[in-house]
Design a protein around this motif. Structure first.
Motif, PDB file in Angstrom:
ATOM      1  N   ARG A  12       0.830  -1.213   0.000  1.00 53.78           N
ATOM      2  CA  ARG A  12       0.000   0.000   0.000  1.00 53.78           C
ATOM      3  C   ARG A  12       0.864   1.263   0.000  1.00 53.78           C
ATOM      4  NH1 ARG A  12      -3.335   2.948   4.213  1.00 53.78           N
ATOM      5  NH2 ARG A  12      -4.904   3.989   2.956  1.00 53.78           N
ATOM      6  N   ILE A  15       2.437   1.709  -3.442  1.00 49.63           N
ATOM      7  CA  ILE A  15       1.497   2.223  -4.445  1.00 49.63           C
ATOM      8  C   ILE A  15       1.339   3.728  -4.286  1.00 49.63           C
ATOM      9  CG2 ILE A  15      -0.942   2.227  -5.137  1.00 49.63           C
ATOM     10  CD1 ILE A  15      -0.910  -0.827  -4.492  1.00 49.63           C
ATOM     11  N   CYS A  18       4.739   5.438  -5.238  1.00 52.13           N
ATOM     12  CA  CYS A  18       4.963   5.410  -6.692  1.00 52.13           C
ATOM     13  C   CYS A  18       4.030   6.379  -7.398  1.00 52.13           C
ATOM     14  CB  CYS A  18       4.795   3.999  -7.232  1.00 52.13           C
ATOM     15  SG  CYS A  18       6.146   2.885  -6.769  1.00 52.13           S
ATOM     16  N   THR A  92       9.718   0.932  -5.445  1.00 48.37           N
ATOM     17  CA  THR A  92       9.580   2.378  -5.253  1.00 48.37           C
ATOM     18  C   THR A  92      10.883   3.094  -5.600  1.00 48.37           C
ATOM     19  OG1 THR A  92       7.924   1.998  -3.539  1.00 48.37           O
ATOM     20  CG2 THR A  92       8.944   4.179  -3.599  1.00 48.37           C
TER      21      THR A  92
END
Length: 192
Positions: A12, A15, A18, A92
């Motif tokens: 999470r 995401i 990024c 990342t």
């Protein structure tokens, strides 16, 4: 380098990180004067003519293969150097490096360098759409390296290099070589 919270980043958090990185790269490119889409006004999934005004302007092109290879390489480097980090943290970092390259690649100094020493004589930089797609291609390469056996990742990287070489007389290896140490014989060969 980066602290413990980053190295243990979960899915999470990755995401979100990024997404923030990609948005920041898009904004940096916008404020640097890059076009959102091809100046021709159309958006295409694929554009395969290198020596044209639409090269590096559409969603994907022959150079998208190089960005998939970036992902394969970033996964391998992350696994070797940052093995204790979560895969999400390594992804990342890879997105951050790729986004940084996309911003740098579209700076006047790199655009001028491409024009001077590579086969991209009329290169005017990437559209924002193409740059963000390149980041996505890198992420696809990273994911492929994560799920494929390492030998398959190596074979895929070599295959993508050979496909680009056969199709356009250019690939990641030649692109880096010509940017760092231009070889006139290669430039002449690339010109056909």
């Amino acid at each position: 380098m980066m602290g413990r919270p980053f190295s243990s980043l979960g899915a999470r958090g990755a995401i979100i990180a990024c997404a923030v990185i990609v948005v920041a790269a898009g904004l940096a490119l916008h404020f640097a004067g890059r076009s959102a889409i091809c100046p021709c006004g159309t958006v295409k999934l694929w554009h395969g003519v290198v020596q044209s005004d639409e090269n590096s302007q559409q969603l994907s092109d022959w150079y998208s293969l190089s960005h998939v290879i970036h992902g394969l390489l970033f996964y391998a480097i992350g696994w070797a150097v940052f093995r204790r980090w979560s895969v999400a943290a390594r992804l990342t970092l890879a997105v951050l490096v790729e986004a940084g390259w996309e911003v740098l690649e579209n700076s006047p100094i790199i655009i001028d360098r491409y024009r001077a020493v590579t086969m991209a004589w009329g290169y005017a930089g990437d559209s924002i759409l193409n740059s963000l797609s390149d980041i996505g291609c890198m992420a696809i390469g990273f994911w492929l390296a994560r799920v494929l056996p390492w030998r398959a990742s190596v074979a895929l990287g070599i295959a993508l290099e050979l496909i680009a070489l056969a199709a356009i007389r250019d690939n990641l290896t030649l692109n880096v070589l010509m940017l760092v140490w231009p070889v006139e014989a290669i430039r002449v060969w690339q010109a056909g």
